[in-house]
Design a protein around this motif. Structure first.
Motif, PDB file in Angstrom:
ATOM      1  N   LYS A  44       0.569  -1.222  -0.052  1.00 53.95           N
ATOM      2  CA  LYS A  44       0.578  -0.650   0.282  1.00 53.95           C
ATOM      3  C   LYS A  44       0.882   1.455  -0.047  1.00 53.95           C
ATOM      4  CE  LYS A  44      -3.743  -2.165   2.236  1.00 53.95           C
ATOM      5  NZ  LYS A  44      -4.415  -1.836   3.432  1.00 53.95           N
ATOM      6  N   GLN A  45       2.008   1.050   0.516  1.00 50.97           N
ATOM      7  CA  GLN A  45       3.028   2.113   0.739  1.00 50.97           C
ATOM      8  C   GLN A  45       3.666   2.704  -0.353  1.00 50.97           C
ATOM      9  OE1 GLN A  45       4.587   0.620   3.823  1.00 50.97           O
ATOM     10  NE2 GLN A  45       4.437   2.451   5.527  1.00 50.97           N
ATOM     11  N   ILE A  46       3.723   1.569  -1.362  1.00 53.62           N
ATOM     12  CA  ILE A  46       4.463   1.650  -2.853  1.00 53.62           C
ATOM     13  C   ILE A  46       3.215   1.395  -3.791  1.00 53.62           C
ATOM     14  CG2 ILE A  46       6.810   1.666  -1.925  1.00 53.62           C
ATOM     15  CD1 ILE A  46       7.099  -1.504  -3.063  1.00 53.62           C
ATOM     16  N   ALA A  47       1.925   1.347  -3.257  1.00 54.09           N
ATOM     17  CA  ALA A  47       1.205   1.790  -4.865  1.00 54.09           C
ATOM     18  C   ALA A  47       1.646   2.100  -5.832  1.00 54.09           C
ATOM     19  CB  ALA A  47       0.472   1.122  -3.794  1.00 54.09           C
ATOM     20  N   GLY A  48       1.159   3.999  -5.356  1.00 53.64           N
ATOM     21  CA  GLY A  48       1.789   4.924  -7.026  1.00 53.64           C
ATOM     22  C   GLY A  48       2.495   4.584  -7.639  1.00 53.64           C
ATOM     23  N   GLU A  49       4.165   4.138  -6.720  1.00 48.26           N
ATOM     24  CA  GLU A  49       5.582   4.163  -7.766  1.00 48.26           C
ATOM     25  C   GLU A  49       5.290   2.909  -7.778  1.00 48.26           C
ATOM     26  OE1 GLU A  49       5.245   4.795  -4.101  1.00 48.26           O
ATOM     27  OE2 GLU A  49       7.179   5.646  -4.009  1.00 48.26           O
ATOM     28  N   ASN A  50       4.237   1.886  -8.269  1.00 48.46           N
ATOM     29  CA  ASN A  50       4.484   0.614  -8.655  1.00 48.46           C
ATOM     30  C   ASN A  50       3.231   1.053 -10.211  1.00 48.46           C
ATOM     31  OD1 ASN A  50       5.716  -1.561  -7.339  1.00 48.46           O
ATOM     32  ND2 ASN A  50       4.445  -1.465  -6.188  1.00 48.46           N
ATOM     33  N   ILE A  51       2.302   1.554  -9.704  1.00 45.75           N
ATOM     34  CA  ILE A  51       1.595   1.983 -11.096  1.00 45.75           C
ATOM     35  C   ILE A  51       1.714   2.702 -11.929  1.00 45.75           C
ATOM     36  CG2 ILE A  51      -0.319   3.474 -11.570  1.00 45.75           C
ATOM     37  CD1 ILE A  51      -2.074   2.273  -8.328  1.00 45.75           C
ATOM     38  N   SER A  52       3.035   3.332 -11.371  1.00 45.33           N
ATOM     39  CA  SER A  52       4.103   4.392 -12.685  1.00 45.33           C
ATOM     40  C   SER A  52       5.057   4.294 -13.320  1.00 45.33           C
ATOM     41  CB  SER A  52       4.385   5.639 -11.831  1.00 45.33           C
ATOM     42  OG  SER A  52       2.413   6.348 -11.156  1.00 45.33           O
ATOM     43  N   PHE A  53       5.313   3.015 -11.957  1.00 43.83           N
ATOM     44  CA  PHE A  53       6.468   1.855 -12.927  1.00 43.83           C
ATOM     45  C   PHE A  53       6.140   0.989 -14.291  1.00 43.83           C
ATOM     46  CE2 PHE A  53       9.338  -1.613 -13.132  1.00 43.83           C
ATOM     47  CZ  PHE A  53      10.368  -1.546 -12.939  1.00 43.83           C
ATOM     48  N   LEU A  54       5.056   0.211 -13.305  1.00 47.96           N
ATOM     49  CA  LEU A  54       4.282  -0.976 -14.845  1.00 47.96           C
ATOM     50  C   LEU A  54       3.626   0.162 -15.679  1.00 47.96           C
ATOM     51  CD1 LEU A  54       2.985  -3.314 -14.763  1.00 47.96           C
ATOM     52  CD2 LEU A  54       0.542  -2.847 -13.514  1.00 47.96           C
ATOM     53  N   VAL A  55       2.786   1.003 -15.548  1.00 45.65           N
ATOM     54  CA  VAL A  55       2.668   2.103 -17.001  1.00 45.65           C
ATOM     55  C   VAL A  55       3.755   2.214 -17.910  1.00 45.65           C
ATOM     56  CG1 VAL A  55       1.194   4.082 -17.476  1.00 45.65           C
ATOM     57  CG2 VAL A  55      -0.053   2.303 -15.982  1.00 45.65           C
ATOM     58  N   GLY A  56       4.262   2.732 -16.897  1.00 46.40           N
ATOM     59  CA  GLY A  56       5.026   3.202 -17.859  1.00 46.40           C
ATOM     60  C   GLY A  56       6.372   1.909 -19.070  1.00 46.40           C
ATOM     61  N   CYS A  57       6.460   0.736 -18.101  1.00 44.24           N
ATOM     62  CA  CYS A  57       7.001  -0.572 -18.904  1.00 44.24           C
ATOM     63  C   CYS A  57       5.768  -0.670 -19.984  1.00 44.24           C
ATOM     64  CB  CYS A  57       7.285  -1.691 -17.484  1.00 44.24           C
ATOM     65  SG  CYS A  57       8.529  -1.032 -16.676  1.00 44.24           S
ATOM     66  N   LEU A  58       5.117  -1.087 -19.358  1.00 42.68           N
ATOM     67  CA  LEU A  58       3.627  -0.898 -20.555  1.00 42.68           C
ATOM     68  C   LEU A  58       3.962  -0.565 -21.626  1.00 42.68           C
ATOM     69  CD1 LEU A  58       0.676  -2.632 -18.318  1.00 42.68           C
ATOM     70  CD2 LEU A  58       2.379  -3.996 -19.243  1.00 42.68           C
ATOM     71  N   ILE A  59       4.098   1.039 -21.681  1.00 41.58           N
ATOM     72  CA  ILE A  59       3.825   1.249 -22.891  1.00 41.58           C
ATOM     73  C   ILE A  59       5.141   1.596 -23.831  1.00 41.58           C
ATOM     74  CG2 ILE A  59       3.676   4.014 -23.555  1.00 41.58           C
ATOM     75  CD1 ILE A  59       2.051   4.453 -20.967  1.00 41.58           C
TER      76      ILE A  59
END
Length: 153
Positions: A44-59
């Motif tokens: 929960k504490q690093i959810a924002g970073e994980n989502i940002s990282f995943l979105v960048g990688c997927l793009i």
């Protein structure tokens, strides 16, 4: 909007943007690893970073595959899939083992062995599918490019 830069300036701008993206990607990855392995941050504490990282990688991945691009120094082939899967497996298994060891888990070796087998298989299959689609897109785009230049003959 009217473009006010020439092709050379546009190429230079894209190089700067690419460098900035990869630096940001590396710093974000390092931040995620440090927070989760050494600082004990929960999901929960690093959810924002994980989502940002995943979105960048997927793009990046989806964009490259869609455009028929694979990489600067390799081609989509079995050798590439095997070597990338092995390298990824070693890295992720080491990170998992370090995380388990830091948390005092008793069965680190057996968990890591099962994880390594699973992640290798998963990475190989994903790379194989991506490589197959990338080769398909390369052929399709090359044919489309050839058809577009027929009017010059």
């Amino acid at each position: 909007m009217k473009k006010i830069i020439d092709e050379r300036q546009e190429l230079e701008m894209m190089k700067v943007e690419r460098t900035g993206f990869w630096i940001m990607w590396g710093v974000l990855l390092l931040s995620l690893l440090v927070q989760s392995l050494f600082l004990g941050a929960g999901p929960k504490q690093i959810a924002g970073e994980n989502i940002s990282f995943l979105v960048g990688c997927l793009i990046v991945v989806i964009g490259c595959v869609k455009k028929g691009l694979w990489g600067y120094d390799s081609t989509p082939c079995i050798k590439t899939y095997l070597s990338a899967s092995l390298i990824g497996t070693l890295i992720f298994t080491f990170l998992l083992g370090a995380g388990l060891a830091c948390n005092g888990s008793e069965h680190v070796l057996s968990i890591c062995a099962l994880f390594a087998i699973s992640i290798f298989f998963l990475m190989f299959v994903v790379l194989f599918l991506m490589g197959t689609f990338t080769k398909y897109r390369q052929k399709k785009l090359a044919k489309q490019f050839d058809d577009d230049t027929d009017f010059l003959d």
